[in-house]
Every structure is written in structure tokens, then in C-alpha cells.
Motif scaffolding. Structure first.
Motif, PDB file in Angstrom:
ATOM      1  N   LEU A  39       0.841  -1.193   0.000  1.00  0.00           N
ATOM      2  CA  LEU A  39       0.000   0.000   0.000  1.00  0.00           C
ATOM      3  C   LEU A  39       0.876   1.242   0.000  1.00  0.00           C
ATOM      4  N   ALA A  40       0.465   2.258  -0.715  1.00  0.00           N
ATOM      5  CA  ALA A  40       1.146   3.551  -0.662  1.00  0.00           C
ATOM      6  C   ALA A  40       0.431   4.425   0.361  1.00  0.00           C
ATOM      7  N   ILE A  41       1.206   4.999   1.285  1.00  0.00           N
ATOM      8  CA  ILE A  41       0.636   5.845   2.330  1.00  0.00           C
ATOM      9  C   ILE A  41       1.236   7.244   2.210  1.00  0.00           C
ATOM     10  N   ASP A  42       0.405   8.200   1.834  1.00  0.00           N
ATOM     11  CA  ASP A  42       0.808   9.608   1.757  1.00  0.00           C
ATOM     12  C   ASP A  42       0.511  10.211   3.127  1.00  0.00           C
ATOM     13  N   LEU A  43       1.556  10.354   3.926  1.00  0.00           N
ATOM     14  CA  LEU A  43       1.407  10.696   5.336  1.00  0.00           C
ATOM     15  C   LEU A  43       1.852  12.122   5.614  1.00  0.00           C
ATOM     16  N   ALA A  44       1.010  12.866   6.302  1.00  0.00           N
ATOM     17  CA  ALA A  44       1.376  14.213   6.741  1.00  0.00           C
ATOM     18  C   ALA A  44       2.441  14.108   7.833  1.00  0.00           C
ATOM     19  N   GLN A  45       3.416  14.996   7.809  1.00  0.00           N
ATOM     20  CA  GLN A  45       4.492  14.974   8.800  1.00  0.00           C
ATOM     21  C   GLN A  45       3.948  15.062  10.224  1.00  0.00           C
ATOM     22  N   SER A  46       2.883  15.783  10.417  1.00  0.00           N
ATOM     23  CA  SER A  46       2.309  15.935  11.751  1.00  0.00           C
ATOM     24  C   SER A  46       1.772  14.615  12.312  1.00  0.00           C
ATOM     25  N   ALA A  47       1.618  13.598  11.471  1.00  0.00           N
ATOM     26  CA  ALA A  47       1.088  12.300  11.899  1.00  0.00           C
ATOM     27  C   ALA A  47       2.171  11.241  12.084  1.00  0.00           C
ATOM     28  N   LEU A  48       3.453  11.616  11.960  1.00  0.00           N
ATOM     29  CA  LEU A  48       4.534  10.620  12.037  1.00  0.00           C
ATOM     30  C   LEU A  48       4.547   9.855  13.361  1.00  0.00           C
ATOM     31  N   ASP A  49       4.454  10.542  14.468  1.00  0.00           N
ATOM     32  CA  ASP A  49       4.512   9.855  15.763  1.00  0.00           C
ATOM     33  C   ASP A  49       3.340   8.893  15.928  1.00  0.00           C
ATOM     34  N   ASP A  50       2.151   9.315  15.551  1.00  0.00           N
ATOM     35  CA  ASP A  50       0.983   8.434  15.631  1.00  0.00           C
ATOM     36  C   ASP A  50       1.142   7.242  14.700  1.00  0.00           C
ATOM     37  N   PHE A  51       1.710   7.476  13.523  1.00  0.00           N
ATOM     38  CA  PHE A  51       1.927   6.387  12.559  1.00  0.00           C
ATOM     39  C   PHE A  51       2.878   5.340  13.140  1.00  0.00           C
ATOM     40  N   VAL A  52       3.966   5.784  13.754  1.00  0.00           N
ATOM     41  CA  VAL A  52       4.928   4.852  14.350  1.00  0.00           C
ATOM     42  C   VAL A  52       4.235   4.026  15.440  1.00  0.00           C
ATOM     43  N   GLN A  53       3.432   4.662  16.262  1.00  0.00           N
ATOM     44  CA  GLN A  53       2.704   3.915  17.304  1.00  0.00           C
ATOM     45  C   GLN A  53       1.736   2.921  16.678  1.00  0.00           C
ATOM     46  N   THR A  54       1.074   3.318  15.606  1.00  0.00           N
ATOM     47  CA  THR A  54       0.151   2.410  14.914  1.00  0.00           C
ATOM     48  C   THR A  54       0.904   1.215  14.329  1.00  0.00           C
ATOM     49  N   LEU A  55       2.080   1.457  13.770  1.00  0.00           N
ATOM     50  CA  LEU A  55       2.882   0.355  13.206  1.00  0.00           C
ATOM     51  C   LEU A  55       3.160  -0.722  14.239  1.00  0.00           C
ATOM     52  N   ARG A  56       3.429  -0.327  15.470  1.00  0.00           N
ATOM     53  CA  ARG A  56       3.762  -1.286  16.526  1.00  0.00           C
ATOM     54  C   ARG A  56       2.642  -2.308  16.740  1.00  0.00           C
ATOM     55  N   GLY A  57       1.401  -1.888  16.582  1.00  0.00           N
ATOM     56  CA  GLY A  57       0.274  -2.781  16.821  1.00  0.00           C
ATOM     57  C   GLY A  57      -0.390  -3.328  15.568  1.00  0.00           C
ATOM     58  N   TRP A  58       0.074  -2.924  14.401  1.00  0.00           N
ATOM     59  CA  TRP A  58      -0.540  -3.336  13.128  1.00  0.00           C
ATOM     60  C   TRP A  58      -0.036  -4.734  12.796  1.00  0.00           C
ATOM     61  N   GLN A  59      -0.751  -5.744  13.259  1.00  0.00           N
ATOM     62  CA  GLN A  59      -0.251  -7.110  13.263  1.00  0.00           C
ATOM     63  C   GLN A  59      -0.113  -7.751  11.888  1.00  0.00           C
ATOM     64  N   ASN A  60      -0.858  -7.325  10.892  1.00  0.00           N
ATOM     65  CA  ASN A  60      -0.693  -7.919   9.566  1.00  0.00           C
ATOM     66  C   ASN A  60       0.165  -7.040   8.643  1.00  0.00           C
TER      67      ASN A  60
END
Length: 151
Positions: A39-60
Motif C-alpha cells: 500500500l502507498a501511504i501519503d502521510l502528513a508529517q504531523s502524523a509521524l509519531d501516531d503512525f509509528v505507534q500504529t505500526l507497533r500494533g498493526w499485526q498484519n
């Protein structure tokens, strides 16, 4: 076809409309009958910390390819990085471990060096000129130095 059992990988950056990775990876996954999708994810810089936290729990989600402008910004947010990533303060891949730890590396330089070697290039004792000191250029310079260039 993406199913509930499909494992995911992502490419994250901003913008990402121009990236070819999803097309190339998804073709390879399909050709090799892998139940994986990119998947391509166009991520706003302001969401980087939340994205990293989400990655930790994104099991698949196995991990991410990182592109501009986040190679340097994400390197400092991971649990560990390779020796070359630490030296360059940059990552272009993140692997999610089963326990949710995030491990980063930068493989641009090794990719370049492997392709050059397939064309008969031996970097040992060579003088090289690398133009550009961004994430890719720095990674190429690092790998060339590790491979024994003289200057």
C-alpha cells in the motif's frame, strides 16, 4: 485480491503518487503467489509519531519502505537501526517484529553496489564521485566506502 489473511507492506512518504514500488512489488507478489500486498501511504508529517505507534500494533503489516521526506525523520523514532542506518541517521526500510518492535535499515547503497557489481564493477581501490548527499546518495557513498574505495 486483498483478503483478511493478506499480509501488508507499505511505502510511506509525501507525496507518494509518483512512486512505482506498489506496482512493482504487487506484480512480484502476484507472480510468486504470495498473499502479500503493498500500500502507498501519503502521510502528513504531523502524523509521524501516531503512525509509528500504529505500526507497533498493526499485526498484519510486515513493515514499510520509507521514501522522501521521511528517511531521516523516522530513523530516530525506531527501536533499533542497523549500523549503516545509525551512521547515516537514515532509514529506507522498517521491519515490524512480532513483538511490535520496529527495526530500521537503509539498503539503497547495497542495492546500488549489487547492481554495479553485476555489471562488472569492483569498487576496491577505485576513486568515485557521488553527486548528491540526500538519503540515497549518502547510502551509496557509505556502501562504496565499506566496499573499499580509495577516495
Amino acid at each position: 485480491m486483498i483478503q483478511g489473511s493478506t499480509e501488508l507492506v507499505a511505502i510511506v512518504g509525501s507525496p507518494v503518487a509518483q512512486v512505482k514500488s506498489p506496482e512493482n512489488f504487487n506484480r512480484w507478489f502476484a507472480d510468486h503467489q504470495q498473499n502479500v500486498a503493498m500500500l502507498a501511504i501519503d502521510l502528513a508529517q504531523s502524523a509521524l509519531d501516531d503512525f509509528v505507534q500504529t505500526l507497533r500494533g498493526w499485526q498484519n503489516l510486515r513493515g514499510c519502505v520509507v521514501t522522501v521526506p521521511y528517511k531521516q525523520l523516522l530513523a530516530s523514532r525506531l527501536d533499533s537501526v542497523s549500523e549503516r542506518s545509525a551512521a547515516l541517521c537514515s532509514v529506507n526500510v522498517i521491519r515490524r517484529e512480532i513483538d511490535g518492535r520496529l527495526v530500521g535499515d537503509i539498503v539503497d547503497g547495497e542495492g546500488f553496489l549489487n547492481a554495479a557489481r553485476k555489471q562488472g564493477f569492483n569498487p576496491k581501490d577505485k576513486q568515485v564521485l557521488v553527486i548528491g548527499t540526500g538519503g540515497v546518495g549518502s547510502a551509496i557513498a557509505y556502501s562504496l566506502c565499506q566496499a573499499g574505495v580509495s577516495h
